[in-house]
Motif scaffolding. Structure first.
Motif, PDB file in Angstrom:
ATOM      1  N   UNK A 193      61.963 109.393  52.677  1.00  0.00           N
ATOM      2  CA  UNK A 193      63.380 109.789  52.622  1.00  0.00           C
ATOM      3  C   UNK A 193      63.953 110.002  53.995  1.00  0.00           C
ATOM      4  N   UNK A 194      63.164 110.594  54.914  1.00  0.00           N
ATOM      5  CA  UNK A 194      63.684 110.821  56.267  1.00  0.00           C
ATOM      6  C   UNK A 194      63.865 109.514  57.002  1.00  0.00           C
ATOM      7  N   UNK A 195      63.064 108.509  56.690  1.00  0.00           N
ATOM      8  CA  UNK A 195      63.186 107.204  57.343  1.00  0.00           C
ATOM      9  C   UNK A 195      64.374 106.408  56.795  1.00  0.00           C
ATOM     10  N   UNK A 196      64.847 106.758  55.631  1.00  0.00           N
ATOM     11  CA  UNK A 196      65.929 105.987  54.999  1.00  0.00           C
ATOM     12  C   UNK A 196      67.286 106.375  55.527  1.00  0.00           C
ATOM     13  N   UNK A 197      67.374 107.522  56.219  1.00  0.00           N
ATOM     14  CA  UNK A 197      68.598 108.056  56.764  1.00  0.00           C
ATOM     15  C   UNK A 197      69.641 107.140  56.994  1.00  0.00           C
ATOM     16  N   UNK A 211      55.963 102.114  51.810  1.00  0.00           N
ATOM     17  CA  UNK A 211      57.198 102.741  51.334  1.00  0.00           C
ATOM     18  C   UNK A 211      57.815 103.530  52.479  1.00  0.00           C
ATOM     19  N   UNK A 212      59.122 103.439  52.603  1.00  0.00           N
ATOM     20  CA  UNK A 212      59.825 104.245  53.586  1.00  0.00           C
ATOM     21  C   UNK A 212      60.070 105.624  52.990  1.00  0.00           C
ATOM     22  N   UNK A 268      57.721  96.100  55.841  1.00  0.00           N
ATOM     23  CA  UNK A 268      56.792  95.011  55.571  1.00  0.00           C
ATOM     24  C   UNK A 268      56.296  94.509  56.921  1.00  0.00           C
ATOM     25  N   UNK A 269      54.986  94.610  57.134  1.00  0.00           N
ATOM     26  CA  UNK A 269      54.375  94.208  58.390  1.00  0.00           C
ATOM     27  C   UNK A 269      53.576  92.940  58.134  1.00  0.00           C
ATOM     28  N   UNK A 270      53.964  91.863  58.799  1.00  0.00           N
ATOM     29  CA  UNK A 270      53.273  90.578  58.666  1.00  0.00           C
ATOM     30  C   UNK A 270      52.701  90.193  60.025  1.00  0.00           C
TER      31      UNK A 270
END
Length: 172
Positions: A168-172, A165-166, A146-148
């Motif tokens: 799958x690779x970013x959720x690591x 949305x993140x 979330x960019x504010x």
């Protein structure tokens, strides 16, 4: 995240105190020295208007398990497009890429990387220059970025809040 204050140290002090972020990223063109106390506990890079060679050109910290690539962007052609910066992000396996230089705010996902430019806090350009300067707060959840965007007076800009949305690779 903040960038391009061009010697306006006071705004950095004010916003850091007011917003109290968990992590601070400065994308260059501070025109301050690397040993400035404001940089303590902050990630900072050298911009094209920074002449202290003790400031690194690129840093790639892992923050809360997420790989970040921080650069000013002037060596990556960000005035034209994100191609060179995306290649650098691929090589660094970055989840998020923070850059400045253009003085224009931007937030998008390219090739699985979140790219964010906070704009210039002191010398904004482009469509949102009427705001008088911006920085960006990024909130990371299990599934989203979330960019504010926030103005010089620390107020969120309601129309400048973006959710991505993140992967799958970013959720690591």
């Amino acid at each position: 995240m903040i960038s391009d204050n061009h010697g306006d140290r006071d705004i950095l002090v004010t916003l850091k105190q007011q917003l109290q972020p968990d992590a601070v990223f400065h994308c260059g063109d501070s025109e301050m020295t690397a040993d400035d106390s404001w940089f303590q506990d902050a990630y900072v890079v050298q911009g094209n208007m920074d002449f202290d060679t003790n400031l690194p050109l690129v840093v790639t910290p892992k923050v809360d398990g997420r790989q970040v690539l921080l650069t000013h962007g002037h060596h990556d052609g960000v005035n034209w497009d994100l191609t060179q910066l995306k290649l650098r992000a691929d090589a660094a396996q970055a989840d998020a890429v923070f850059y400045g230089h253009t003085h224009k705010l931007a937030a998008e996902v390219v090739g699985g990387h979140l790219f964010v430019n906070p704009g210039s806090i002191s010398q904004p350009r482009g469509e949102f220059r009427y705001l008088g300067g911006t920085c960006a707060l990024i909130t990371v959840t299990a599934t989203q970025w979330i960019v504010q965007y926030v103005t010089r007076d620390g107020q969120p800009v309601p129309d400048l809040k973006f959710t991505f949305a993140r992967t799958e690779t970013q959720k690591g």
